[in-house]
Scaffold this motif. Structure first.
Motif, PDB file in Angstrom:
ATOM      1  N   ARG A  45      36.194  48.115  32.904  1.00  0.00           N
ATOM      2  CA  ARG A  45      37.616  48.127  33.229  1.00  0.00           C
ATOM      3  C   ARG A  45      38.432  48.991  32.267  1.00  0.00           C
TER       4      ARG A  45
ATOM      5  N   GLU B  88      31.415  44.190  32.335  1.00  0.00           N
ATOM      6  CA  GLU B  88      32.553  44.392  33.233  1.00  0.00           C
ATOM      7  C   GLU B  88      33.835  44.678  32.465  1.00  0.00           C
ATOM      8  N   GLU B  89      33.975  44.070  31.282  1.00  0.00           N
ATOM      9  CA  GLU B  89      35.145  44.348  30.437  1.00  0.00           C
ATOM     10  C   GLU B  89      35.177  45.815  30.023  1.00  0.00           C
TER      11      GLU B  89
END
Length: 368
Positions: free
Chosen positions: A180, A176-177
């Motif tokens: 983003r 998810e990092e």
């Protein structure tokens, strides 16, 4: 990567490191094993998390042909429910967007570079893999496991609270990092050893563009443990029988109180809940649920995971690409089956990863 007490002794006399899976020997939290204790985060640059320094202007830094966006290696962090997970983000030269991968580590107190210092495992396999991918235009995050190195605060306070699924939860945070970050066009998970099964769980919990298993078991961990302990304890049939009995009970979800002293490092009561949580997953079933394209990579001189394991995964997932790398050890380095060659592959960071691994990943990882 070796069992303590008598198991360590027999392994060292044989001159061969004992497999990771059987090693649950070293604390999963790194407690008492010195993994990362008192040392700076391995693989880090000393920069603050996420601080890549000033962005150079086009043409800065030397030759007129230098890219306006140089390759970078910076420390990064994410937060799980307990604390901070720390890793290293490698970004290739150029201005992107780049394909990116999350490197999911194997078992034991493994740091972001793929090392277990207290156990003498100093191969730097994950650092070399990440740098090799960076040089081929692929970004990556590699990280200290929860409880290890700069991720010390991210583990439960007590070993008995550890569960296998926590490793997948942490890897999802890194996926998810990357999602983003606008510099990355695709995200692929690359799981090594125990990380192979974790990667399957990650692919089922969040959107990924590809899944890679390197040296991943094709059987439930109970079966793997029986095989590995049969080899390690072949000179002690009574102890092997006791070990198999413990595995039988753990597979039923039952804690075992009466553990022989010689097996306590691997099956101590505090680690049993983790082992039980691991045992409920069958890699052959989990890989069928992965929606993303699949690449399977396995070395022929891996003394921990067999080519047959990769073939089992390939049969369970017929559309997967299978790459068998001749002469590759469990640490992704060239080795024969001799004790000296295997020990060098586990302990010499100057040995490169086998180029075929990088070639296979480069060809498989989607660019967009």
């Amino acid at each position: 990567m070796s069992l303590r007490s008598r198991l360590v002794g027999s392994a060292r006399r044989a001159g061969i490191a004992l497999p990771c899976a059987a090693a649950l020997a070293w604390s999963l939290l790194g407690a008492g094993c010195g993994a990362g204790e008192g040392a700076p985060p391995p693989g880090g640059s000393g920069a603050l998390p996420g601080d890549a320094g000033p962005t150079p202007s086009p043409g800065d830094g030397g030759s007129p042909d230098a890219p306006s966006c140089p390759a970078t290696s910076v420390d990064v962090t994410v937060e799980n429910a307990r604390g901070a997970l720390a890793g290293t983000l490698e970004v290739p030269a150029g201005c992107g967007p780049f394909p990116a991968v999350v490197i999911i580590p194997g078992s034991g107190p493994t740091d972001r570079d793929g090392n277990q210092a207290a156990a003498g495992l100093l191969a730097d396999s994950y650092r070399l893999l990440a740098e090799g991918l960076r040089d081929r235009g692929i970004a990556s995050i590699r990280y200290d496991k929860a409880g290890i190195g700069a991720s010390a605060s991210a583990a439960p306070r007590a070993e008995q609270e550890m569960r296998f699924e926590m490793g997948a939860d942490d890897a999802v945070l890194w996926v998810e990092e990357l999602r983003r970050d606008g510099r990355f066009a695709t995200v692929t998970v690359v799981g090594h050893s125990e990380g192979s099964l974790l990667g399957m769980l990650v692919a089922g919990r969040t959107d990924v563009d590809g899944y890679v298993s390197i040296a991943g078991a094709g059987r439930p961990i109970g079966d793997v443990l029986r095989e590995q302990l049969a080899s390690a304890l072949q000179q002690d049939p009574a102890l092997l029988e006791a070990a198999n009995g413990i595995i039988d009970q753990l597979e039923l979800g039952q804690l075992v109180e009466d553990v022989p002293a010689s097996l306590m490092s691997a099956f101590r009561p505090s680690v049993q809940p983790y082992v039980i949580s691991w045992m409920k997953y069958d890699p052959g079933a989990e890989i069928q649920a992965v929606a993303a394209p699949v690449l399977l990579v396995q070395g022929t001189t891996d003394i921990q995971v067999k080519v047959e394991d990769a073939e089992l995964l390939a049969r369970a997932r017929p559309d997967a690409e299978l790459v068998v790398v001749e002469g590759m050890s469990h640490t992704l380095k060239a080795a024969t089956l001799s004790a000296a060659s295997q020990n060098a592959a586990y302990s010499d960071p100057s040995l490169p990863v086998v180029p075929r691994v990088l070639e296979a990943l480069e060809a498989f990882i989607p660019a967009e």
